[in-house]
Design an enzyme around this catalytic site. Structure first.
Site, mmCIF file in Angstrom:
data_model
loop_
_atom_site.group_PDB
_atom_site.id
_atom_site.type_symbol
_atom_site.label_atom_id
_atom_site.label_comp_id
_atom_site.label_asym_id
_atom_site.label_seq_id
_atom_site.Cartn_x
_atom_site.Cartn_y
_atom_site.Cartn_z
ATOM 1 N N VAL A 1 5.547 -1.055 4.534
ATOM 2 C CA VAL A 1 4.987 -0.384 3.500
ATOM 3 C C VAL A 1 4.110 0.695 3.813
ATOM 4 O O VAL A 1 3.033 -0.092 4.332
ATOM 5 C CB VAL A 1 4.947 -1.041 2.165
ATOM 6 C CG1 VAL A 1 4.411 -0.229 1.108
ATOM 7 C CG2 VAL A 1 6.125 -1.919 1.786
ATOM 8 N N HIS A 2 4.146 2.111 3.650
ATOM 9 C CA HIS A 2 2.969 2.802 3.786
ATOM 10 C C HIS A 2 2.403 3.806 2.779
ATOM 11 O O HIS A 2 3.528 4.250 2.207
ATOM 12 C CB HIS A 2 3.433 3.643 5.047
ATOM 13 C CG HIS A 2 2.436 4.569 5.919
ATOM 14 N ND1 HIS A 2 1.507 5.462 5.520
ATOM 15 C CD2 HIS A 2 2.050 4.228 7.187
ATOM 16 C CE1 HIS A 2 0.907 5.675 6.402
ATOM 17 N NE2 HIS A 2 0.853 5.050 7.379
ATOM 18 N N LEU A 3 1.201 3.418 2.395
ATOM 19 C CA LEU A 3 0.848 3.782 1.010
ATOM 20 C C LEU A 3 0.228 5.331 1.419
ATOM 21 O O LEU A 3 -0.810 5.578 1.681
ATOM 22 C CB LEU A 3 -0.310 3.113 0.444
ATOM 23 C CG LEU A 3 0.064 1.619 0.275
ATOM 24 C CD1 LEU A 3 -1.237 0.834 -0.075
ATOM 25 C CD2 LEU A 3 1.294 1.629 -0.659
#
Length: 150
Positions: A72-74
């Site tokens: 998961v890359h914010l």
């Protein structure tokens, strides 16, 4: 064993091909979906049960018991923010449950800093045919299913 991958944030689902970064858009790290997050400070949650094996203020990877890794890359290029505006709620190596808050952040602050807040959710090292049940474009709430990894 099938793995249900849930949305780590609330917002609008979009295809990975629309992410404004070629590494994600061209699925170089793996297939998946992305979410344009709803505004306001929020927590990004674990999309699956597992162990936090990589943890940065702007991104994390959870490995499941059977070895599947979900990234998961914010936001895009948010590494350049050097952690500013992100609050870690867990540590590397910690076991987590789907839906558990992992990182607090504010997509509006990311946008104000000049970056895209879009959140890619990637099935690391998966082949495209291993994913199914993709959520159609539209609104998604935190914890709702994005896709199934078999």
């Amino acid at each position: 064993m099938s793995l249900l991958v849930a949305s780590p944030v609330a917002g609008t689902v979009m295809p990975m091909s629309e992410v404004p970064d070629p590494v994600f858009a061209e699925a170089m790290v793996g297939p998946g979906l992305a979410v344009e997050p709803a505004g306001g400070r929020q927590d990004a949650v674990a999309p699956v049960d597992g162990t936090v094996i990589t943890l940065h203020p702007h991104a994390f990877v959870i490995a499941t018991e059977d070895g599947k890794g979900v990234l998961v890359h914010l936001g895009i290029d948010t590494v350049k923010q050097k952690g500013d505006g992100f609050t870690l709620h867990v540590v590397k190596g910690e076991p987590v449950r789907a839906g558990q808050p992992l990182i607090g952040w504010d997509p509006e602050a990311v946008r104000a800093a000049g970056y895209s807040p879009v959140v890619p959710v990637v099935a690391l090292d998966a082949q495209p045919g291993m994913l199914s049940g993709f959520r159609a474009a539209g609104e998604v709430t935190t914890g709702e299913a994005l896709f199934v990894w078999t």
